[in-house]
Design a protein around this motif. Structure first.
Motif, mmCIF file in Angstrom:
data_model
loop_
_atom_site.group_PDB
_atom_site.id
_atom_site.type_symbol
_atom_site.label_atom_id
_atom_site.label_comp_id
_atom_site.label_asym_id
_atom_site.label_seq_id
_atom_site.Cartn_x
_atom_site.Cartn_y
_atom_site.Cartn_z
ATOM 1 N N LEU A 94 1.934 -68.865 31.262
ATOM 2 C CA LEU A 94 2.644 -68.504 29.863
ATOM 3 C C LEU A 94 2.977 -70.017 29.396
ATOM 4 N N ILE A 95 2.334 -70.243 28.257
ATOM 5 C CA ILE A 95 2.499 -71.623 27.667
ATOM 6 C C ILE A 95 3.226 -71.123 26.305
ATOM 7 N N GLU A 96 2.680 -70.089 25.470
ATOM 8 C CA GLU A 96 3.080 -69.582 24.293
ATOM 9 C C GLU A 96 3.219 -68.289 24.007
ATOM 10 N N VAL A 97 4.212 -67.503 23.646
ATOM 11 C CA VAL A 97 4.169 -66.153 23.341
ATOM 12 C C VAL A 97 2.880 -65.474 22.892
ATOM 13 N N GLY A 98 2.214 -64.732 23.331
ATOM 14 C CA GLY A 98 0.971 -64.288 22.774
ATOM 15 C C GLY A 98 -0.277 -65.243 22.680
ATOM 16 N N ALA A 99 -0.290 -66.419 23.258
ATOM 17 C CA ALA A 99 -1.405 -67.153 23.364
ATOM 18 C C ALA A 99 -2.610 -66.308 23.991
ATOM 19 N N GLY A 100 -3.909 -66.442 23.220
ATOM 20 C CA GLY A 100 -5.126 -65.685 23.688
ATOM 21 C C GLY A 100 -4.915 -64.289 23.319
ATOM 22 N N PHE A 101 -4.001 -63.754 22.485
ATOM 23 C CA PHE A 101 -4.125 -62.443 22.203
ATOM 24 C C PHE A 101 -4.567 -62.301 20.582
ATOM 25 N N HIS A 102 -5.259 -61.260 20.163
ATOM 26 C CA HIS A 102 -5.664 -61.430 18.986
ATOM 27 C C HIS A 102 -4.881 -60.164 18.365
ATOM 28 N N ASP A 130 -4.096 -50.478 35.359
ATOM 29 C CA ASP A 130 -2.912 -49.513 35.319
ATOM 30 C C ASP A 130 -1.544 -50.439 36.065
ATOM 31 N N SER A 131 -1.774 -51.285 36.834
ATOM 32 C CA SER A 131 -0.735 -52.100 37.459
ATOM 33 C C SER A 131 -0.213 -53.277 36.336
ATOM 34 N N ILE A 132 -1.216 -53.718 35.445
ATOM 35 C CA ILE A 132 -0.821 -54.654 34.374
ATOM 36 C C ILE A 132 0.118 -53.708 33.153
ATOM 37 N N VAL A 133 -0.249 -52.763 32.834
ATOM 38 C CA VAL A 133 0.408 -51.832 32.006
ATOM 39 C C VAL A 133 1.971 -51.344 32.841
ATOM 40 N N GLU A 134 1.835 -50.875 33.921
ATOM 41 C CA GLU A 134 3.019 -50.676 34.691
ATOM 42 C C GLU A 134 4.116 -51.764 34.703
ATOM 43 N N PHE A 135 3.716 -53.017 34.914
ATOM 44 C CA PHE A 135 4.714 -54.053 34.999
ATOM 45 C C PHE A 135 5.062 -54.358 33.606
ATOM 46 N N ALA A 136 4.087 -54.285 32.610
ATOM 47 C CA ALA A 136 4.593 -54.581 31.290
ATOM 48 C C ALA A 136 5.542 -53.669 30.700
ATOM 49 N N GLU A 137 5.576 -52.503 31.127
ATOM 50 C CA GLU A 137 6.549 -51.434 30.595
ATOM 51 C C GLU A 137 6.183 -51.027 29.124
ATOM 52 N N ILE A 138 4.933 -51.121 28.720
ATOM 53 C CA ILE A 138 4.714 -50.505 27.397
ATOM 54 C C ILE A 138 3.576 -49.643 27.241
ATOM 55 N N GLY A 139 3.526 -48.709 28.279
ATOM 56 C CA GLY A 139 2.623 -47.707 28.508
ATOM 57 C C GLY A 139 2.137 -47.126 27.149
ATOM 58 N N ARG A 156 6.067 -59.198 27.586
ATOM 59 C CA ARG A 156 5.719 -58.595 28.852
ATOM 60 C C ARG A 156 4.311 -58.505 29.028
ATOM 61 N N LEU A 157 3.617 -58.221 28.052
ATOM 62 C CA LEU A 157 2.026 -58.093 28.228
ATOM 63 C C LEU A 157 1.507 -59.125 28.766
ATOM 64 N N ALA A 158 1.898 -60.355 28.083
ATOM 65 C CA ALA A 158 1.318 -61.734 28.612
ATOM 66 C C ALA A 158 1.606 -62.303 30.125
ATOM 67 N N PHE A 159 2.682 -61.973 30.196
ATOM 68 C CA PHE A 159 3.082 -62.318 31.519
ATOM 69 C C PHE A 159 2.403 -61.280 32.709
ATOM 70 N N SER A 160 2.309 -59.981 32.238
ATOM 71 C CA SER A 160 1.580 -59.124 33.245
ATOM 72 C C SER A 160 0.200 -59.653 33.364
ATOM 73 N N VAL A 161 -0.319 -59.857 32.389
ATOM 74 C CA VAL A 161 -1.875 -60.186 32.480
ATOM 75 C C VAL A 161 -2.138 -61.355 33.617
ATOM 76 N N PHE A 170 0.113 -71.578 38.956
ATOM 77 C CA PHE A 170 0.688 -70.728 37.797
ATOM 78 C C PHE A 170 1.765 -71.667 37.077
ATOM 79 N N LEU A 171 1.623 -71.522 35.735
ATOM 80 C CA LEU A 171 2.477 -72.579 34.871
ATOM 81 C C LEU A 171 3.361 -71.717 33.933
ATOM 82 N N VAL A 172 4.516 -72.116 33.787
ATOM 83 C CA VAL A 172 5.551 -71.281 32.846
ATOM 84 C C VAL A 172 6.268 -72.374 32.061
ATOM 85 N N ASP A 173 6.290 -71.976 30.916
ATOM 86 C CA ASP A 173 7.055 -72.746 29.976
ATOM 87 C C ASP A 173 8.388 -72.191 29.780
ATOM 88 N N GLU A 174 9.151 -72.440 28.787
ATOM 89 C CA GLU A 174 10.437 -71.778 28.436
ATOM 90 C C GLU A 174 10.405 -70.526 27.832
#
Length: 241
Positions: A94-102, A130-139, A156-161, A170-174
């Motif tokens: 995760l470098i930026e929130v929503g990076a790679g999302f449309h 299913d595991s991605i959605v369950e971890f993200a808690e946005i079913g 939540r969704l970006a981190f889960s993916v 694995f890289l994590v920014d602030e």
């Protein structure tokens, strides 16, 4: 120890413009302002480092030190002006929130899009969906367009993916600061799990207590220069001093 990340003599400059249009440039000159309309900012100075497979490393420094810029070079988001960056294995994070999302696609479609960008096959995404959605808690919001998501839902969704790509690096920014406290704890637990599995971690954070728990090595940057590279406890003490 096998090298997972090799950064060799990289430099990066950005151009800072004092005006944003021809009109502003004319006004700048008409008012008799001296100096260039732009200047160069040297974000990284001849940075070299190696990170071994299975290491958990924190990139530390004050704002503007170059740590996020360095992380983006490791991820491949940025290319150095000169020097080389090499990584071994699948890189995710995760470098930026929503990076790679449309924004106009649903959460479901973005799971497939982002998963593909991060190197998963369609079959792998289906198996882990299913595991991605369950971890993200946005079913119940998974079929809603992500432009309606809050920043926390994005996270939540970006981190889960990202964690479900089973990355070697694995890289994590602030970015963990964006989520609510329960999800932050969940993310930290998952990062610690990855570390225990021998994954290579590179973390950028101002939370020194957090990186002290997760990482065993700290690299300090100051104005684009590496000023310290050693045990995390010593790196944190040096920064606090």
């Amino acid at each position: 120890m096998t090298t997972a990340i090799e950064v060799k003599n990289i430099n990066k400059q950005f151009v800072l413009r004092h005006t944003r249009s021809i009109k502003e440039a004319i006004v700048w000159l008409a008012k008799g302002r001296k100096g260039d309309l732009s200047e160069k900012f040297h974000a990284l100075h001849d940075v070299s480092l190696e990170i071994g497979q299975g290491e958990a490393v924190a990139l530390l420094g004050f704002n503007g030190s170059g740590k996020s810029t360095l992380l983006k070079h490791i991820s491949g988001v940025m290319v150095p002006d000169n020097g080389t960056v090499r990584t071994r294995g699948r890189v995710a994070g995760l470098i930026e929130v929503g990076a790679g999302f449309h924004h106009d696609l649903s959460g479901r479609d973005n799971v497939y899009l982002n998963g593909a960008i991060l190197g998963m096959t369609e079959e792998q995404i289906k198996e882990r969906f299913d595991s991605i959605v369950e971890f993200a808690e946005i079913g119940k919001f998974i079929d809603t367009e992500v432009k309606f998501y809050s920043s926390g839902m994005y996270l939540r969704l970006a981190f889960s993916v990202a964690v479900h790509t089973d990355p070697e690096v694995f890289l994590v920014d602030e970015i963990l600061a964006v989520g609510d406290e329960p999800f932050q704890r969940k993310c930290i637990a998952k990062i610690q799990e990855l570390a225990a599995e021998g994954k290579t971690l590179v973390v950028v954070s101002h939370d020194l207590d957090l990186v002290s728990r997760i990482c065993d090595r700290g690299i300090l940057l100051d104005r684009g220069n590496v000023t310290f590279d050693g045990p995390i406890e010593q790196a944190v003490a040096t920064l606090r001093a």
